[in-house]
Structures are given as structure tokens and as C-alpha cells.
Scaffold this motif. Sequence first.
Motif, PDB file in Angstrom:
ATOM      1  N   VAL A 112      23.189   6.918  23.636  1.00  0.00           N
ATOM      2  CA  VAL A 112      24.179   5.988  23.094  1.00  0.00           C
ATOM      3  C   VAL A 112      25.584   6.545  23.295  1.00  0.00           C
ATOM      4  O   VAL A 112      26.488   5.841  23.766  1.00  0.00           O
ATOM      5  CB  VAL A 112      23.915   5.715  21.600  1.00  0.00           C
ATOM      6  CG1 VAL A 112      25.094   4.963  20.969  1.00  0.00           C
ATOM      7  CG2 VAL A 112      22.633   4.911  21.419  1.00  0.00           C
ATOM      8  N   ARG A 113      25.764   7.817  22.964  1.00  0.00           N
ATOM      9  CA  ARG A 113      27.087   8.439  23.135  1.00  0.00           C
ATOM     10  C   ARG A 113      27.497   8.451  24.604  1.00  0.00           C
ATOM     11  O   ARG A 113      28.645   8.145  24.947  1.00  0.00           O
ATOM     12  CB  ARG A 113      27.083   9.858  22.573  1.00  0.00           C
ATOM     13  CG  ARG A 113      27.007   9.936  21.064  1.00  0.00           C
ATOM     14  CD  ARG A 113      27.332  11.334  20.576  1.00  0.00           C
ATOM     15  NE  ARG A 113      26.381  12.317  21.085  1.00  0.00           N
ATOM     16  CZ  ARG A 113      25.241  12.657  20.487  1.00  0.00           C
ATOM     17  NH1 ARG A 113      24.908  12.065  19.344  1.00  0.00           N
ATOM     18  NH2 ARG A 113      24.447  13.560  21.006  1.00  0.00           N
ATOM     19  N   ALA A 115      26.499   6.461  27.046  1.00  0.00           N
ATOM     20  CA  ALA A 115      26.782   5.107  27.525  1.00  0.00           C
ATOM     21  C   ALA A 115      28.145   4.633  27.040  1.00  0.00           C
ATOM     22  O   ALA A 115      28.895   3.995  27.798  1.00  0.00           O
ATOM     23  CB  ALA A 115      25.682   4.153  27.063  1.00  0.00           C
ATOM     24  N   LYS A 116      28.485   4.930  25.799  1.00  0.00           N
ATOM     25  CA  LYS A 116      29.786   4.514  25.253  1.00  0.00           C
ATOM     26  C   LYS A 116      30.931   5.270  25.916  1.00  0.00           C
ATOM     27  O   LYS A 116      32.008   4.716  26.147  1.00  0.00           O
ATOM     28  CB  LYS A 116      29.802   4.738  23.742  1.00  0.00           C
ATOM     29  CG  LYS A 116      28.881   3.790  22.977  1.00  0.00           C
ATOM     30  CD  LYS A 116      28.662   4.214  21.542  1.00  0.00           C
ATOM     31  CE  LYS A 116      29.913   4.107  20.699  1.00  0.00           C
ATOM     32  NZ  LYS A 116      29.619   4.395  19.273  1.00  0.00           N
ATOM     33  N   ARG A 117      30.679   6.534  26.251  1.00  0.00           N
ATOM     34  CA  ARG A 117      31.740   7.349  26.849  1.00  0.00           C
ATOM     35  C   ARG A 117      32.002   6.992  28.304  1.00  0.00           C
ATOM     36  O   ARG A 117      33.150   6.794  28.720  1.00  0.00           O
ATOM     37  CB  ARG A 117      31.383   8.829  26.740  1.00  0.00           C
ATOM     38  CG  ARG A 117      32.409   9.752  27.395  1.00  0.00           C
ATOM     39  CD  ARG A 117      31.979  11.203  27.315  1.00  0.00           C
ATOM     40  NE  ARG A 117      32.935  12.081  27.981  1.00  0.00           N
ATOM     41  CZ  ARG A 117      32.760  13.397  28.136  1.00  0.00           C
ATOM     42  NH1 ARG A 117      31.662  13.978  27.656  1.00  0.00           N
ATOM     43  NH2 ARG A 117      33.676  14.112  28.772  1.00  0.00           N
ATOM     44  N   TYR A 118      30.907   6.874  29.091  1.00  0.00           N
ATOM     45  CA  TYR A 118      31.073   6.715  30.530  1.00  0.00           C
ATOM     46  C   TYR A 118      30.980   5.270  31.012  1.00  0.00           C
ATOM     47  O   TYR A 118      31.485   4.949  32.092  1.00  0.00           O
ATOM     48  CB  TYR A 118      30.031   7.554  31.275  1.00  0.00           C
ATOM     49  CG  TYR A 118      30.225   9.044  31.121  1.00  0.00           C
ATOM     50  CD1 TYR A 118      31.259   9.703  31.767  1.00  0.00           C
ATOM     51  CD2 TYR A 118      29.365   9.790  30.316  1.00  0.00           C
ATOM     52  CE1 TYR A 118      31.445  11.073  31.633  1.00  0.00           C
ATOM     53  CE2 TYR A 118      29.526  11.162  30.177  1.00  0.00           C
ATOM     54  CZ  TYR A 118      30.572  11.793  30.833  1.00  0.00           C
ATOM     55  OH  TYR A 118      30.749  13.156  30.690  1.00  0.00           O
ATOM     56  N   GLY A 119      30.329   4.396  30.231  1.00  0.00           N
ATOM     57  CA  GLY A 119      30.169   3.020  30.675  1.00  0.00           C
ATOM     58  C   GLY A 119      31.473   2.335  31.028  1.00  0.00           C
ATOM     59  O   GLY A 119      31.641   1.795  32.145  1.00  0.00           O
ATOM     60  N   PRO A 120      32.469   2.345  30.119  1.00  0.00           N
ATOM     61  CA  PRO A 120      33.734   1.677  30.433  1.00  0.00           C
ATOM     62  C   PRO A 120      34.486   2.314  31.604  1.00  0.00           C
ATOM     63  O   PRO A 120      35.275   1.648  32.272  1.00  0.00           O
ATOM     64  CB  PRO A 120      34.534   1.810  29.129  1.00  0.00           C
ATOM     65  CG  PRO A 120      33.488   1.969  28.061  1.00  0.00           C
ATOM     66  CD  PRO A 120      32.397   2.765  28.708  1.00  0.00           C
ATOM     67  N   LYS A 121      34.262   3.607  31.843  1.00  0.00           N
ATOM     68  CA  LYS A 121      34.962   4.294  32.924  1.00  0.00           C
ATOM     69  C   LYS A 121      34.343   4.026  34.291  1.00  0.00           C
ATOM     70  O   LYS A 121      35.055   3.933  35.294  1.00  0.00           O
ATOM     71  CB  LYS A 121      34.958   5.815  32.672  1.00  0.00           C
ATOM     72  CG  LYS A 121      35.695   6.261  31.428  1.00  0.00           C
ATOM     73  CD  LYS A 121      35.587   7.774  31.275  1.00  0.00           C
ATOM     74  CE  LYS A 121      36.289   8.263  30.015  1.00  0.00           C
ATOM     75  NZ  LYS A 121      36.130   9.741  29.844  1.00  0.00           N
ATOM     76  N   LEU A 122      33.024   3.932  34.343  1.00  0.00           N
ATOM     77  CA  LEU A 122      32.330   3.927  35.622  1.00  0.00           C
ATOM     78  C   LEU A 122      31.699   2.599  35.999  1.00  0.00           C
ATOM     79  O   LEU A 122      31.337   2.401  37.157  1.00  0.00           O
ATOM     80  CB  LEU A 122      31.245   5.015  35.620  1.00  0.00           C
ATOM     81  CG  LEU A 122      31.740   6.450  35.374  1.00  0.00           C
ATOM     82  CD1 LEU A 122      30.574   7.419  35.347  1.00  0.00           C
ATOM     83  CD2 LEU A 122      32.758   6.866  36.426  1.00  0.00           C
TER      84      LEU A 122
END
Length: 428
Positions: A112-113, A115-122
Motif C-alpha cells: 500500500v505504501r 503504491a501510494k508513493r510511486y504510483g502517481p510518479k510512474l
Amino acid sequence: MSLTELSQPPTESASSTTGTRPKICILTQYFPPEMGAPQARLSELGERLIDLGWDVEVLTALPNYPTGKVFEEFDPRQPHVHQVGRIRTVRVPLYTAKQGFTKRIRCYFSFVRGAKRYGPKLCQRPDLLFVESPPLFISYAAKYLAKRWKCPFVFNVSDLWPESAIRMGVVKPGLATKMAERLELATYRRATAITGQSDEIIASVRERCPQVQTQVITNGVDPSRFGPEHADDEARQLIGSEPGPIFIFAGLLGLAQGLNQILDLAKSLDASTPGRFVLVGDGPAREDLEKRIERESIDRVKIVPAQPRERIPALLASADVAIISLGMAIPGAVPSKIYEAMASSLPILLIADGEPMRRIEKSSCGLCVVPGDRKTLVAQFIRLANSPPLREQLGANGREAAEKVYNRNLIAKRLDKFLRDLLPVLHC
């Protein structure tokens, strides 16, 4: 892909109302090259959605299932972006764990952490987020990303959690499960729509959340990949040349599968009864099964290591019967092995009740036994072992069901229509 490339901002999505291909992001903790039913189902659905006019991207974890160790070709500390088939796949680091309830919970929340950290970036901003559950805790990432991307999400329920975990004895009813049930209900109500792999799952969702749009999207199979013609010498050698008929189990050797029932069956058979068992796979129950086979000299059962996904059709084609087992009734659970056996023209010996039994009986493609009914299990085994004409008829019925009911192309079209019917609502 280099870290420089990873850091480049993704291209923003164009709204589907402009006439461009709608963009969908599949959020799942499990995806190929991992093996397993969710992995195969999501990757094949993704490929078919591309053919049906979608831009498909996946946000997932670094591959580590079922060993609990990140695959060697991936850096466990860094995100990774690559192609799986035609699908752009973004992978994020997570805490990995093979066994232990507390460690698994830590694993789920670490994804979860990530996905929240890298999802918006990548990831590219999608028009629609399609979320695979379990694990249920993935809903925390889904709600965050949907808000961040200003897009709704469809929640796909493959397992009613925590109910299934309670049934299997993984957790005991209490404060933790009540909190999980509240999270489950809140997620269902927050989702724009809910899909589920079985009638039982969708009936449960509709009973608790009648206002949410729902659709049954079963698991399925690509019939062209399976069938007797796919047998080859390598598969026959792996299974062995001892007299048959061969009853094959190919899949996860887990606790929920109740595979000791197969060993009990093998032990109880009279020496004059033909037939043997081949278990193909890996999982938490494998070591105990191997020890029992050796300790009790159960010579009718052979365990073969897990094979690459592309080898499964040949293994099934080299067998005579598919044996599919569950240790208990798990609401909504329908083993995906059923559909692969159907497509292989294999008759099925099913040890399960509930929806799996109803699907087998409706298709007239196998014989069914309630878990724990040893007397009936022996009788049904003997019927199949001694009757090639019965095996042939049941196998032909299964093949017809695979082509006309559980064909992945038909299932993908049904999902495509359901999602596209949501799009005008999503962009109004």
C-alpha cells in the motif's frame, strides 16, 4: 529501465470523452512473472482489453510470490518499469514474507505504501482504476490513488475477506476481523462499481450494498491454449510412465486445497484398483505432503515441482482426469483449475461443494464429492478410473463449456461492456 527513465513524469491521460482510447490502471499486488490464478487472469484480461480499445497499465509489486523472496532479476529496493506482454507494468518495493500472519499483514501494508508513493510518479493518470482484492488492505491505496488521479475505481472481489480467512482458520473472529469487515463494507460503498468472480460473491455484495453497481466476471480460460493435442514427450516423462489412469492436480499446494484428502484416497484404494496421482506445484503444504508420502509409503502419489505456466497445457493433456480439491467450503471460491481442465477435455473429480460443485454439475463435466466424504470419494474415483467412455463424455462436455461459457474472449467482452457503460457516468 534506468532510474533516470523511471523519474520522468508520465504522460497525462486524455479524457475518454475526447474520442481517444480510455485508459485503465489495474492495481494488484500479484502479477506475472509470478504464477497463480489472479496473475494469469489479470494479465490475459489486460491483453484482451487492449484489443478491445483500452490503454492498459498495471501498478503492482516486485514479483515475490509464492517464495516470499523478490525474483533475482529485480532490485528489491527500487521500483521497476517494464513490459509484461503489451502491458506497461510499474512495480514497487515491498516487505516480503512467505509465512506468518503478522508478517503477511506487514507485507500487505508495505505494498500500500509503495503504491501510494510511486504510483502517481510512474503511472499515467487513468480514466478508471480497476482494483484486485484480496488483499483487502489494497483498498487504502485504491482510495488514495483515485482521489489523487481524480478517477473512480472499480473493485474486483476474488475472495470475500475476512470471511474466507475466518473459515480457513487463518484468523479468529474478534476486534481485528470486525475492523476488517467495516473496511470491506466501506470500500464496497466507496467504489463506483464492484465485480466478482462468482455468483456467491456478488450476491453477498448486493445484499450489503444494494445501491452499488455489480457484475459477475468469472475466471475463465483460453481454449486455444489447451486440449489433448498439446501433450508432448517432455510432459509425459515428467508425469512418469507407471500405469494409469493419471489423476492430476496442478496448482498451489496450499492449506486451503485440503490435499491430504488425495493422500487419504490413495492410501484407501485396493491394490487391484487402477490409477495414480500426480501433484504439480509448490506451496506451504508441499513439505508436509512429501514427508507423509515417504513416512506412510503412499506409492500412488508423485509430487512434481512447479512448472512454468506455458507447460501446464501439456501436463494436463498428458493426464486422464483432473482432480481438484478444497478442504472446506469457502464462500465464493471457484478454483481456476476447473476451467483449464474443461478446456483440456479432462473429466474432473471435484472435492468441494457450493458454487464449484454447481458449476461442474451444470456443465456435466465431472463427478463431485463433498469434502470429508471418504466413502463417496473412493466410489467416484473408481467410476472414473474404470470407465474410459465416461471420462471421454465428461471431458467433451467440459470442452464445450470452456468454449461457450468460460472463454476468456467472451468474459473480456462482458467486462469491456460493463466498464464502458460506466464511462459516461464517470465523465459527466
